[in-house]
Design a protein around this motif. Sequence first.
Motif, PDB file in Angstrom:
ATOM      1  N   SER A   5     -52.062 -10.421  -1.082  1.00  0.00           N
ATOM      2  CA  SER A   5     -51.222 -10.809   0.042  1.00  0.00           C
ATOM      3  C   SER A   5     -51.018  -9.638   0.984  1.00  0.00           C
ATOM      4  O   SER A   5     -50.769  -8.515   0.562  1.00  0.00           O
ATOM      5  CB  SER A   5     -49.864 -11.307  -0.474  1.00  0.00           C
ATOM      6  N   PHE A 167     -51.626 -14.311   1.442  1.00  0.00           N
ATOM      7  CA  PHE A 167     -50.842 -14.681   2.630  1.00  0.00           C
ATOM      8  C   PHE A 167     -51.134 -13.625   3.693  1.00  0.00           C
ATOM      9  O   PHE A 167     -50.545 -12.546   3.695  1.00  0.00           O
ATOM     10  CB  PHE A 167     -49.345 -14.718   2.307  1.00  0.00           C
ATOM     11  N   CYS A 168     -52.067 -13.927   4.580  1.00  0.00           N
ATOM     12  CA  CYS A 168     -52.513 -12.921   5.545  1.00  0.00           C
ATOM     13  C   CYS A 168     -52.286 -13.361   6.989  1.00  0.00           C
ATOM     14  O   CYS A 168     -52.661 -12.656   7.918  1.00  0.00           O
ATOM     15  CB  CYS A 168     -53.992 -12.616   5.338  1.00  0.00           C
ATOM     16  N   GLY A 169     -51.687 -14.521   7.181  1.00  0.00           N
ATOM     17  CA  GLY A 169     -51.477 -15.003   8.541  1.00  0.00           C
ATOM     18  C   GLY A 169     -50.012 -15.160   8.863  1.00  0.00           C
ATOM     19  O   GLY A 169     -49.217 -14.228   8.661  1.00  0.00           O
ATOM     20  N   CYS A 188     -53.948 -18.407   2.990  1.00  0.00           N
ATOM     21  CA  CYS A 188     -55.169 -18.246   3.791  1.00  0.00           C
ATOM     22  C   CYS A 188     -56.395 -18.881   3.153  1.00  0.00           C
ATOM     23  O   CYS A 188     -57.518 -18.644   3.612  1.00  0.00           O
ATOM     24  CB  CYS A 188     -55.448 -16.754   4.009  1.00  0.00           C
TER      25      CYS A 188
END
Length: 310
Positions: A5, A167-169, A188
């Motif tokens: 993440s 969770f990269c956005g 993501c």
Amino acid sequence: MENQSFVTEFILLGLSQTPDVEKIVVFVFLLLYLVTLLGNLVIILTIANTPSLLGSPMYFFLCFLSFFDACISSVVIPKVIAGSIYVKNTISFEGCMIQLFAVHFFGGSEMLVLTFMAFDRYIAICKPLHYVTIMNRKLCILLVSVAWGGGFLHSLIQVLFMVQLPFCGPNVIDHFICDLYPLLKLACIDTHKLGLMVITNSGLICSISFVLLLMSYGVILNSLRKYNAESRHKALSTCGSHITVVILFFVPCIFEYARPPTTFSFDKTVEIFYTILIPMLNPFIYTFRNTEVKSAMRKLWTRPTLSVVK
């Protein structure tokens, strides 16, 4: 892409972004929290200080049910209140996982306790001659231990899958707590299989437990026909309270998790119902028509006054 993440915190949109509404939320939820804590604390203290109640399996389980209700409220409501006070309502990634774990841990444990309470009523009504032998203290402690262990395992499975998601956005959660489907929406990667895991681990378990509980109460109600009017009325009073709590707890849970992994605008309302309102209502439901508990409360809470007078 590694399952790592890049998000260190999430922004919870809460119940509203309108300042006037948020002020009302603070007042209402603080009141709900105080009533919940007070109601469940009274139940716990009354049962713990009344040997006749503590020695009864039904009230022994009720004591733990009240404890889990108080814990669920303490995990959810303070964060809702804090989020309505501060301009930016954030929660760290670790804090989000802890909240997710705690809600499902206490919720899963409560689901099992409700199941064991139904089992207790089944033995009491359908096998009254063997009740004392079957529902002994050793079995009650074992069942409560199973509730703790089952809740822990259920929650651990959820969190182990969620913590590995990338969770990269976006990091904005359109909710007032960290929950499964809102988090899956931010991942993501394709979360279709994980959504099925949620349905299996939460929705399917809730649905099966609910059906089994309804079936058990069908057997119980059928068995009540052989009792006299007075005994039948007493049994129906106790079972009626439990059936009410079971329906109020399981129906929102099934609606929330036993469906395709997507989010709806009214999910917040459903979650408010079973994480905030039900823990507040349970003490009133169990004591409203229960003369035994009300009598024990009067004796317990008037005892210090009588001592002072003497």
